[in-house]
Design an enzyme around this catalytic site. Structure first.
Site, mmCIF file in Angstrom:
data_model
loop_
_atom_site.group_PDB
_atom_site.id
_atom_site.type_symbol
_atom_site.label_atom_id
_atom_site.label_comp_id
_atom_site.label_asym_id
_atom_site.label_seq_id
_atom_site.Cartn_x
_atom_site.Cartn_y
_atom_site.Cartn_z
ATOM 1 N N ILE A 28 0.855 -1.199 0.000
ATOM 2 C CA ILE A 28 0.000 0.000 0.000
ATOM 3 C C ILE A 28 0.885 1.242 0.000
ATOM 4 C CG2 ILE A 28 -1.757 1.290 1.311
ATOM 5 C CD1 ILE A 28 -2.646 -1.489 2.424
ATOM 6 N N LEU A 189 5.585 -3.932 5.897
ATOM 7 C CA LEU A 189 5.085 -2.617 5.479
ATOM 8 C C LEU A 189 5.982 -1.964 4.439
ATOM 9 C CD1 LEU A 189 3.995 -1.147 8.945
ATOM 10 C CD2 LEU A 189 2.538 -2.144 7.182
ATOM 11 N N SER A 239 10.248 -2.619 17.276
ATOM 12 C CA SER A 239 9.591 -2.219 18.531
ATOM 13 C C SER A 239 10.136 -2.995 19.732
ATOM 14 C CB SER A 239 8.083 -2.435 18.416
ATOM 15 O OG SER A 239 7.808 -3.813 18.327
ATOM 16 N N ALA A 241 8.371 -4.328 22.059
ATOM 17 C CA ALA A 241 7.544 -5.522 22.303
ATOM 18 C C ALA A 241 8.057 -6.699 21.479
ATOM 19 C CB ALA A 241 6.100 -5.212 21.958
ATOM 20 N N SER A 244 11.429 -7.970 22.693
ATOM 21 C CA SER A 244 11.309 -8.840 23.863
ATOM 22 C C SER A 244 10.981 -10.272 23.427
ATOM 23 C CB SER A 244 10.232 -8.252 24.778
ATOM 24 O OG SER A 244 9.841 -9.170 25.727
ATOM 25 N N LYS A 245 10.083 -10.404 22.435
ATOM 26 C CA LYS A 245 9.733 -11.751 21.948
ATOM 27 C C LYS A 245 10.955 -12.419 21.320
ATOM 28 C CE LYS A 245 4.943 -10.704 20.849
ATOM 29 N NZ LYS A 245 4.073 -10.259 19.791
ATOM 30 N N GLU A 260 17.957 -3.292 18.483
ATOM 31 C CA GLU A 260 17.902 -1.832 18.395
ATOM 32 C C GLU A 260 16.421 -1.472 18.457
ATOM 33 O OE1 GLU A 260 18.668 -0.059 14.620
ATOM 34 O OE2 GLU A 260 19.256 1.841 15.485
ATOM 35 N N CYS A 294 13.634 6.153 15.647
ATOM 36 C CA CYS A 294 13.788 5.895 17.092
ATOM 37 C C CYS A 294 14.496 7.049 17.792
ATOM 38 C CB CYS A 294 14.536 4.594 17.315
ATOM 39 S SG CYS A 294 16.088 4.507 16.426
HETATM 40 N N1 LIG Z 1 14.203 1.407 16.455
HETATM 41 C C1 LIG Z 1 13.685 1.580 15.269
HETATM 42 O O1 LIG Z 1 14.384 1.902 14.313
HETATM 43 C C2 LIG Z 1 12.240 1.327 15.031
HETATM 44 C C3 LIG Z 1 11.326 1.278 16.068
HETATM 45 N N2 LIG Z 1 10.005 1.036 15.760
HETATM 46 C C4 LIG Z 1 9.027 1.072 16.858
HETATM 47 O O2 LIG Z 1 8.144 -0.010 16.716
HETATM 48 C C5 LIG Z 1 6.797 0.438 16.687
HETATM 49 C C6 LIG Z 1 5.927 -0.491 15.878
HETATM 50 O O3 LIG Z 1 6.430 -0.700 14.573
HETATM 51 P P1 LIG Z 1 6.253 -2.127 13.913
HETATM 52 O O4 LIG Z 1 6.484 -2.130 12.472
HETATM 53 O O5 LIG Z 1 4.927 -2.653 14.332
HETATM 54 O O6 LIG Z 1 7.473 -2.858 14.608
HETATM 55 P P2 LIG Z 1 7.679 -4.380 14.814
HETATM 56 O O7 LIG Z 1 8.656 -4.559 15.898
HETATM 57 O O8 LIG Z 1 6.376 -5.080 14.909
HETATM 58 O O9 LIG Z 1 8.312 -4.830 13.414
HETATM 59 C C7 LIG Z 1 9.692 -4.804 13.112
HETATM 60 C C8 LIG Z 1 10.049 -6.099 12.397
HETATM 61 O O10 LIG Z 1 9.822 -7.217 13.259
HETATM 62 C C9 LIG Z 1 8.998 -8.180 12.615
HETATM 63 N N3 LIG Z 1 8.228 -8.890 13.635
HETATM 64 C C10 LIG Z 1 7.038 -8.542 14.182
HETATM 65 N N4 LIG Z 1 6.652 -9.468 15.080
HETATM 66 C C11 LIG Z 1 7.624 -10.405 15.132
HETATM 67 C C12 LIG Z 1 7.820 -11.603 15.890
HETATM 68 N N5 LIG Z 1 6.930 -12.011 16.778
HETATM 69 N N6 LIG Z 1 8.953 -12.306 15.703
HETATM 70 C C13 LIG Z 1 9.881 -11.880 14.804
HETATM 71 N N7 LIG Z 1 9.742 -10.785 14.051
HETATM 72 C C14 LIG Z 1 8.637 -10.043 14.209
HETATM 73 C C15 LIG Z 1 8.164 -7.350 11.642
HETATM 74 O O11 LIG Z 1 7.609 -8.147 10.646
HETATM 75 C C16 LIG Z 1 9.213 -6.364 11.148
HETATM 76 O O12 LIG Z 1 10.019 -6.973 10.168
HETATM 77 C C17 LIG Z 1 6.913 1.863 16.155
HETATM 78 O O13 LIG Z 1 5.842 2.649 16.560
HETATM 79 C C18 LIG Z 1 8.212 2.316 16.789
HETATM 80 O O14 LIG Z 1 8.003 2.768 18.105
HETATM 81 C C19 LIG Z 1 9.567 0.815 14.486
HETATM 82 C C20 LIG Z 1 10.419 0.894 13.441
HETATM 83 C C21 LIG Z 1 11.821 1.164 13.642
HETATM 84 N N1 LIG Z 2 17.000 2.705 13.896
HETATM 85 C C1 LIG Z 2 16.971 3.590 12.812
HETATM 86 C C2 LIG Z 2 18.121 4.484 12.879
HETATM 87 C C3 LIG Z 2 18.121 5.283 11.688
HETATM 88 C C4 LIG Z 2 19.262 6.254 11.627
HETATM 89 O O1 LIG Z 2 19.606 6.844 12.630
HETATM 90 O O2 LIG Z 2 19.810 6.396 10.560
#
Ligand SMILES: NC(=O)C1=CN([C@@H]2O[C@H](COP(=O)(O)OP(=O)(O)OC[C@H]3O[C@@H](n4cnc5c(N)ncnc54)[C@H](O)[C@@H]3O)[C@@H](O)[C@H]2O)C=CC1
Ligand SMILES: NCCCC(=O)O
Length: 368
Positions: A28, A189, A239, A241, A244-245, A260, A294
């Site tokens: 999308i 996504l 994320s 959450a 942690s999993k 991260e 982040c």
């Molecule tokens: N530190 C960072 O760069 C980022 C932090 N986030 C945080 O995460 C929040 C939610 O974003 P989401 O896309 O829903 O993050 P997410 O943690 O659900 O997804 C990130 C990756 O983990 C995978 N994933 C999801 N559940 C999993 C599982 N049980 N086992 C293994 N892999 C799994 C997803 O398919 C994706 O590839 C955001 O609002 C933000 O706060 C999101 C993107 C980047």
């Molecule tokens: N975890 C995303 C960090 C992206 C950046 O600082 O370039």
């Protein structure tokens, strides 16, 4: 002109393979919510194939084809990937933009980072050769000791949607430079540019199984990968959450995990600053990557004597941000990545607004 999104399969063992259960996920475009294609949805069955391919890549020809090949051999592939990304930079930038909503010039900037990343780790891979078996002096002559750098093996790389190809590159390039074989699971996504990286790997003749790309849902493809017994290490960005999993899954087999996760970064504003300069930097910190990073400026701690004036300047700066389709020239703020994320943001706003009596100073356009 419409940007063509190639219909791809899973990239496993150097080939495109349809997912065994034939499931697919729509892509999308978050700026207009049009469906612009679809990606394969891998399940445990496909993940098993990908891990198996990675294991074979490591042991093929007793490891000589990849993990014990000289660093300069692996560097050659990394440099070839960097050259291909350079060739396709504009196309990849546009694809990234329509897939995750990032303003085009930021997406193009990310592609520059991807190129730099593959080049950088190519250099480190070349450097490995001279550092190998460096002797360590011991107080006894009866023992010899030296440093042997070995790849950890098969690594699972699970990445988010805010820096799709960039985050993938920052995990893939070091893993490959070290001689590991990898399975990348990009975010459902925003997987389009990561699948294009599969095509690039095919074009440069990366040995089969060295990099496998399995797109799909987190709880299916991601969870199967994280808990796979033949994965030696997991690197994850996303994320807390999910982190942690993943840590829980890794703990079952006591395997190393790199996480991260989210951040809550503050900017401290003292009373003697140049208000406009700090307002500009705060706005940049807050809205870069559509505010979805982040390290975004998500808390502001301002000296009380300048608080009212500073907030007024911020509102003025914020109102000047060009909000548009991310492909439009000068766009500084594109859409939130998905409807679910928009709902999450509003829920957070209402929760904190209610608890702390926040008032909204300016509202950006939201199509309802
Ligand atoms: N530190 C960072 O760069 C980022 C932090 N986030 C945080 O995460 C929040 C939610 O974003 P989401 O896309 O829903 O993050 P997410 O943690 O659900 O997804 C990130 C990756 O983990 C995978 N994933 C999801 N559940 C999993 C599982 N049980 N086992 C293994 N892999 C799994 C997803 O398919 C994706 O590839 C955001 O609002 C933000 O706060 C999101 C993107 C980047
Ligand atoms: N975890 C995303 C960090 C992206 C950046 O600082 O370039």
């Amino acid at each position: 002109m419409a940007i063509a999104v190639a219909s791809r399969q899973l990239f496993i063992d150097g080939e495109w393979k349809a997912p065994i259960l034939n499931k697919r996920i729509p892509i999308i475009n978050p700026s207009n919510e049009n469906i612009i294609g679809d990606i394969p949805a891998a399940t445990k069955e496909d993940v098993d194939l990908a891990v198996d391919a990675a294991k074979r890549a490591i042991s093929r020809n007793k490891g000589r084809d990849w993990c014990t090949a000289s660093g300069s051999v692996r560097a050659g592939y990394l440099r070839a990937i960097a050259a291909k990304v350079t060739e396709k930079k504009n196309e990849l930038g546009k694809l990234e933009s329509i897939d995750c909503g990032k303003p085009l010039d930021e997406a193009l900037g990310d592609m520059g980072g991807v190129i730099g990343c593959f080049e950088y780790y190519a250099g480190l891979a070349e450097g490995l050769d001279t550092k190998q078996k460096a002797p360590i002096s011991l107080p006894m002559n009866t023992f010899k000791s030296y440093v042997l750098k070995e790849p950890i093996g098969v690594v699972a790389l699970i990445t988010p949607w805010n820096y799709p190809l960039s985050m993938a590159a920052r995990k893939i390039a070091p893993a490959l430079a070290a001689g590991c074989a990898a399975i990348l699971k990009p975010s459902e996504l925003a997987s389009v540019t990561c699948l294009e990286l599969g095509e690039i790997c095919r074009e440069v003749g990366l040995p089969p199984g060295v990099l496998n790309i399995v797109t799909g849902l987190g709880h299916e493809a991601g969870a199967s990968l994280a808990s796979h017994p033949d994965v030696d290490m997991i690197s994850f960005t996303g994320s807390s959450a999910t982190g942690s999993k993943i840590m829980t899954a890794a703990a079952q087999l006591i395997k190393p995990v790199f996480l991260e996760l989210g951040g809550k970064s503050p900017i401290l504003v003292f009373e003697d600053v140049d208000l406009d300069k700090v307002a500009e930097w705060t706005i940049y910190g807050c809205f870069y990557t559509n505010g979805q990073i982040c390290s975004a400026t998500s808390r502001l701690i301002v000296h009380e004597s300048i608080a009212v004036e500073f907030v007024n300047r911020l509102v003025k700066w914020a109102k000047n941000i060009k909000i548009s389709d991310p492909l439009e020239e000068g766009c500084r703020l594109g859409p939130i990545v998905s409807e679910a994320q928009v709902c999450l943001l509003f829920a957070v706003y209402h929760f904190f607004g209610f608890r702390h009596n926040f008032r909204l100073k300016t509202l950006f356009a939201v199509d309802t």
